[in-house]
Write a protein that holds these residues in place. Structure first.
Motif, PDB file in Angstrom:
ATOM      1  N   UNK A  59       9.295 -21.658  -6.616  1.00 45.87           N
ATOM      2  CA  UNK A  59       8.703 -21.498  -7.835  1.00 45.87           C
ATOM      3  C   UNK A  59       9.370 -20.436  -8.863  1.00 45.87           C
ATOM      4  N   UNK A  60      10.144 -19.473  -8.641  1.00 45.54           N
ATOM      5  CA  UNK A  60      10.951 -18.683  -9.287  1.00 45.54           C
ATOM      6  C   UNK A  60      12.073 -18.096  -8.501  1.00 45.54           C
ATOM      7  N   UNK A  61      13.090 -17.905  -9.112  1.00 40.43           N
ATOM      8  CA  UNK A  61      14.281 -17.333  -8.665  1.00 40.43           C
ATOM      9  C   UNK A  61      14.938 -16.389  -9.596  1.00 40.43           C
ATOM     10  N   UNK A  62      15.302 -15.098  -9.428  1.00 45.28           N
ATOM     11  CA  UNK A  62      15.976 -14.314 -10.169  1.00 45.28           C
ATOM     12  C   UNK A  62      17.309 -13.784  -9.421  1.00 45.28           C
ATOM     13  N   UNK A  63      18.269 -14.045  -9.973  1.00 47.08           N
ATOM     14  CA  UNK A  63      19.670 -13.980  -9.290  1.00 47.08           C
ATOM     15  C   UNK A  63      20.499 -12.732  -9.908  1.00 47.08           C
ATOM     16  N   UNK A  64      20.523 -11.683  -9.262  1.00 45.20           N
ATOM     17  CA  UNK A  64      21.188 -10.554  -9.790  1.00 45.20           C
ATOM     18  C   UNK A  64      22.765 -10.436  -9.221  1.00 45.20           C
ATOM     19  N   UNK A  65      23.331 -11.063 -10.169  1.00 43.59           N
ATOM     20  CA  UNK A  65      24.896 -11.259  -9.692  1.00 43.59           C
ATOM     21  C   UNK A  65      25.457  -9.717  -9.716  1.00 43.59           C
ATOM     22  N   UNK A  66      26.377  -9.627  -8.853  1.00 40.01           N
ATOM     23  CA  UNK A  66      26.927  -8.231  -8.667  1.00 40.01           C
ATOM     24  C   UNK A  66      28.010  -7.768  -9.573  1.00 40.01           C
ATOM     25  N   UNK A  67      28.587  -8.736 -10.523  1.00 37.92           N
ATOM     26  CA  UNK A  67      29.779  -8.457 -11.390  1.00 37.92           C
ATOM     27  C   UNK A  67      29.145  -8.551 -12.841  1.00 37.92           C
ATOM     28  N   UNK A  68      29.804  -7.905 -13.710  1.00 39.09           N
ATOM     29  CA  UNK A  68      29.801  -8.103 -15.189  1.00 39.09           C
ATOM     30  C   UNK A  68      30.494  -9.362 -15.514  1.00 39.09           C
ATOM     31  N   UNK A  69      31.769  -9.483 -14.970  1.00 38.65           N
ATOM     32  CA  UNK A  69      32.498 -10.620 -15.256  1.00 38.65           C
ATOM     33  C   UNK A  69      32.706 -11.338 -14.027  1.00 38.65           C
ATOM     34  N   UNK A  70      32.169 -12.668 -14.023  1.00 36.74           N
ATOM     35  CA  UNK A  70      32.061 -13.465 -12.891  1.00 36.74           C
ATOM     36  C   UNK A  70      33.489 -13.924 -12.742  1.00 36.74           C
ATOM     37  N   UNK A  71      33.886 -13.924 -11.296  1.00 39.29           N
ATOM     38  CA  UNK A  71      35.427 -14.164 -11.030  1.00 39.29           C
ATOM     39  C   UNK A  71      35.135 -15.729 -10.486  1.00 39.29           C
ATOM     40  N   UNK A  72      34.814 -16.650 -10.993  1.00 39.30           N
ATOM     41  CA  UNK A  72      34.913 -17.995 -10.669  1.00 39.30           C
ATOM     42  C   UNK A  72      34.965 -18.732 -11.832  1.00 39.30           C
ATOM     43  N   UNK A  73      35.383 -19.894 -11.916  1.00 34.20           N
ATOM     44  CA  UNK A  73      35.833 -20.596 -12.993  1.00 34.20           C
ATOM     45  C   UNK A  73      34.592 -21.135 -13.550  1.00 34.20           C
ATOM     46  N   UNK A  74      33.601 -21.453 -12.811  1.00 35.92           N
ATOM     47  CA  UNK A  74      32.394 -21.779 -13.708  1.00 35.92           C
ATOM     48  C   UNK A  74      31.307 -21.827 -12.729  1.00 35.92           C
ATOM     49  N   UNK A  75      30.062 -21.993 -13.187  1.00 38.71           N
ATOM     50  CA  UNK A  75      28.829 -21.956 -12.170  1.00 38.71           C
ATOM     51  C   UNK A  75      28.445 -23.376 -12.058  1.00 38.71           C
ATOM     52  N   UNK A  76      29.188 -24.252 -11.672  1.00 41.21           N
ATOM     53  CA  UNK A  76      28.975 -25.448 -11.184  1.00 41.21           C
ATOM     54  C   UNK A  76      28.397 -25.551  -9.759  1.00 41.21           C
ATOM     55  N   UNK A  77      27.722 -24.516  -9.363  1.00 41.30           N
ATOM     56  CA  UNK A  77      27.271 -24.072  -8.140  1.00 41.30           C
ATOM     57  C   UNK A  77      25.808 -23.832  -8.273  1.00 41.30           C
ATOM     58  N   UNK A  78      25.067 -23.551  -7.172  1.00 40.75           N
ATOM     59  CA  UNK A  78      23.619 -23.020  -7.207  1.00 40.75           C
ATOM     60  C   UNK A  78      23.597 -21.686  -6.090  1.00 40.75           C
ATOM     61  N   UNK A  79      23.054 -20.800  -6.450  1.00 46.65           N
ATOM     62  CA  UNK A  79      22.922 -19.490  -5.778  1.00 46.65           C
ATOM     63  C   UNK A  79      21.429 -19.488  -4.985  1.00 46.65           C
TER      64      UNK A  79
END
Ligand code: FES
Ligand SMILES: [Fe+2]
Lengths: 199, 487
Positions: free
Chosen positions: A179-199
């Motif tokens: 019902x709710x998900x908050x994702x705290x990514x650990x980088x300020x600059x994502x090192x992945x070409x896009x977020x065509x994925x789910x976490x």
């Protein structure tokens, strides 16, 4: 304690631009013992989900997503210790409801989503799982850490994303749903070409 | 270093040696001769609205503190301590009246001036030894602001920003001046892609040709009603001043109907009518074109699109995004992508416009996902020796003899400045790369140096390397030189 609260004591979901519809249930008390039935169910739910996401079985994944879901991935920023915030105000990588998630999933089902054709090889590692009760007997809060390994083709190096998650799971007639998900990514600059994925 | 003359000449005639998208030596030349002097976008005034607000932004390897000082003035300060060169501010945003260096504790006001220098008297002998007065963090050699967009140039003699932008300002206003108060910027999202920085800048400048192929999927899922092949080629590409972009052809209708068609509510339309010139209004209302993607040379881009963001609704919502293609290396770019929205828009519009942005562009955007996949592939393919044998044809829109396939629109057909054509072409990519080639061709003059701790107006060549003069405490002696002599 919630994943992160700002100066006003509001959760990130509450602060987000598009989270107005989100359920507000919060954790109560200490984390449950690891042999508690609720914790075992939550852990199993997350592990099953990781396998679905690795396989990119997004129809099955969507069937575990609540109607009123809020799926939030804030942008992390480097701020001074005393600043009281570490996410970019008014901005996120993902700030989704069920409709926008469904568009993302529908896109992968077309024959023209080039970024995942050929598909990535994905592995979601899920660990540090702990579960909390809430005031609602049919809702629990689950914290976890997730590391996604994503490999494409044979030339590029694989990419990884590390994040902490706080989930609100809700019991339905057929099992639990997100019902709710908050994702705290650990980088300020994502090192992945896009977020065509789910976490 | 390899002589790049033939590469430059090839590019100037519209033939692109494929390796320029992944070539270390070319990248070194770009750093020196292009990024070393061009105007570069770093931030928007709305990111630092209050006195003391700051953001830290890079120009390649150089870090700058973009701050609003106590008088409300915007500053761009090189983020390097004047003492031993430590990075003074290590957060990327915040509010501070002072920055204190963590190494030995020198502190600076948010306008850059030194205020605190521990043991100034004991260690340096006071002003006589080290001239603290008037010393400031090194400002960006040139700073310019247009519609609140802050640009810096490492060239102290850069032409004024407005001259550099030239007629592109006409188009910039569509994105950044929809009302008297302009935009507010949120973000940025930042992520790194293994792609050369030029590819994105060229794509946003004029590649309408990729839309029907690359972005088929977003039409299929009902997100977007526009990029069908026939729609895209009815639009135009324009080049004006130092930037260019693409437009969509709008259906028949009045100015108001056409602005409503892309999703603008009446209150915003009323403000646009007050704000824009007759010519700016005519491009939409009379000629029937609406700006979409655009790039300013060398590495700043804009997006304007209008997807459907809600279920069971045919309504579209326009969004604006601004971005910078920040080069990391010849095969890696940090994309820095902001969401922009008119300050005076309603909160409801702002929220939905933001949703439209997130769904389409940025780190998770569905348009963007497929673009980047292509650019990463292109870059890795361009890295080997075979790519050196391939001269890519970037002459779309031109016959072999240089004649145009489609002539530019005349003043009767089109009210905007610059050179504008209907349909697919690569005029804009060529415009961008021609400027690139011109920069790479032109050697740099040596930049002036600041000798820290000496009289700021003293000529640095005042013969101060003679240590015998150091003891006199003469203001003519550059302290930095003395120190290096003693070391
Ligand atoms: S390097 Fe900053 S105070 Fe010494
Ligand atoms: Fe694109």
């Amino acid at each position: 304690m919630s994943l992160e609260a700002d100066r006003n004591g509001k959760t990130l979901s509450e602060q987000s631009v598009l989270g107005g519809h989100a359920p507000r249930t919060q954790r109560t008390g200490e984390s449950l013992p690891f042999d508690d039935a609720l914790h075992l169910q939550a852990h199993r739910w997350l592990v099953d989900e990781a396998y679905l996401l690795d396989a990119q079985d997004y129809d099955a994944w969507m069937s575990r997503i609540a109607e009123d879901v809020h799926y939030l991935m804030p942008v992390r920023v480097t701020t001074a210790l005393g600043a009281g915030y570490s996410t970019s105000p008014g901005m996120a990588h993902l700030d989704e409801n069920r409709y926008s998630l469904s568009r993302r999933v529908a896109r992968f089902a077309t024959e023209h989503a080039w970024t995942e054709d050929p598909p990535s090889r994905l592995r979601h590692y899920v660990t540090n799982v702990r579960t909390f009760r809430t005031d609602n007997p049919d809702e629990i809060i689950v914290d976890s850490a997730v590391l996604l390994f994503r490999s494409r083709g044979d030339v590029r190096e694989a990419a990884t994303v590390s994040a902490g998650r706080e989930d609100l799971l809700r019991r339905t007639g057929t099992g639990w749903e997100l019902a709710r998900r908050t994702i705290m990514v650990d980088e300020s600059v994502i090192r992945m070409q896009n977020l065509a994925i789910f976490l | 270093m390899t002589d790049q003359t033939s590469v430059i000449q090839d590019v100037q005639r519209g033939m692109i040696p494929a390796h320029i998208y992944n070539d270390k030596e070319i990248f070194e030349l770009e750093k020196e001769r292009l990024f070393g002097r061009s105007w570069l976008f770093v931030a928007h005034e709305s990111e630092v609205p209050e006195a003391g607000d700051y953001v830290v932004r890079r120009v390649l390897e150089d870090s700058f503190i973009i701050s609003r000082d106590e008088k409300g003035e915007i500053r761009a300060l090189f983020n390097m301590c004047l003492h031993r060169g430590m990075q003074v501010c290590r957060a990327e945003m915040g509010n501070a009246s002072h920055f204190r260096c963590p190494y030995h504790g020198w502190s600076y006001r948010n306008d850059g001036r030194i205020v605190g220098l521990p043991f100034h008297k004991e260690a340096y002998g006071g002003e006589e030894g080290f001239k603290k007065k008037g010393q400031s963090l090194l400002p960006a050699p040139s700073l310019g602001i247009y519609n609140g967009l802050i640009f810096v140039s490492l060239d102290p003699d850069a032409e004024p920003l407005e001259d550099f932008l030239g007629d592109f300002k006409f188009y910039m206003d569509y994105y950044t001046k929809q009302s008297a108060d302009g935009i507010e910027l949120r973000g940025p999202q930042r992520w790194r892609v293994k792609a050369n920085w030029k590819i994105g800048a060229e794509n946003f400048a004029g590649d309408m040709y990729h839309t029907p192929q690359t972005h088929t999927s977003v039409v299929e899922i009902g997100l977007f009603r526009e990029p069908k092949a026939e729609k895209r080629k009815d639009g135009t590409t324009y080049w004006a001043g130092n930037g260019g972009g693409t437009t969509y052809k709008l259906p028949e209708g009045t100015l108001e109907e056409r602005l409503r068609y892309v999703g603008y509510p009446d209150d915003m339309i009323a403000r646009m009518k007050e704000q824009w010139s007759q010519e700016q209004l005519d491009v939409v209302g009379k000629d029937g074109f609406m700006v979409s993607a655009a790039s300013v040379f060398p590495n700043m881009s804009f997006v304007h699109n209008w997807p459907r963001v809600e279920e069971d609704s045919d309504e579209v919502l326009p969004f604006i995004s601004i971005r910078q293609w920040q080069p990391i290396s010849e095969d890696e770019t940090e994309i820095v992508s902001w969401f922009a929205v008119d300050k005076n828009a309603s909160e409801e519009f702002k929220a939905l416009s933001y949703k439209a942005y997130l769904m389409c562009f940025g780190s998770g955007g569905m348009f963007e996902q497929d673009d980047v996949e292509n650019w990463v592939s292109l870059t890795s393919t361009a890295g080997g020796p075979m790519a050196r044998r391939l001269l890519l044809n970037s002459r779309m829109g031109m016959l072999e003899n240089g004649q145009n396939v489609v002539e530019p629109l005349t003043a009767d057909q089109y009210s905007g400045p610059g050179s504008t054509r209907i349909g697919y072409s690569e005029y804009n990519q060529r415009e961008l790369l021609r400027r690139w080639a011109d920069h790479l061709e032109r050697p740099m003059e040596k930049a002036a140096q600041l000798h820290v701790g000496t009289d700021p107006i003293q000529s640095p060549s005042a013969g101060g390397t003679d240590p015998s003069r150091a003891s006199t405490g003469s203001t003519a002696i550059p302290a930095a030189q003395i120190m290096s002599k003693e070391a």
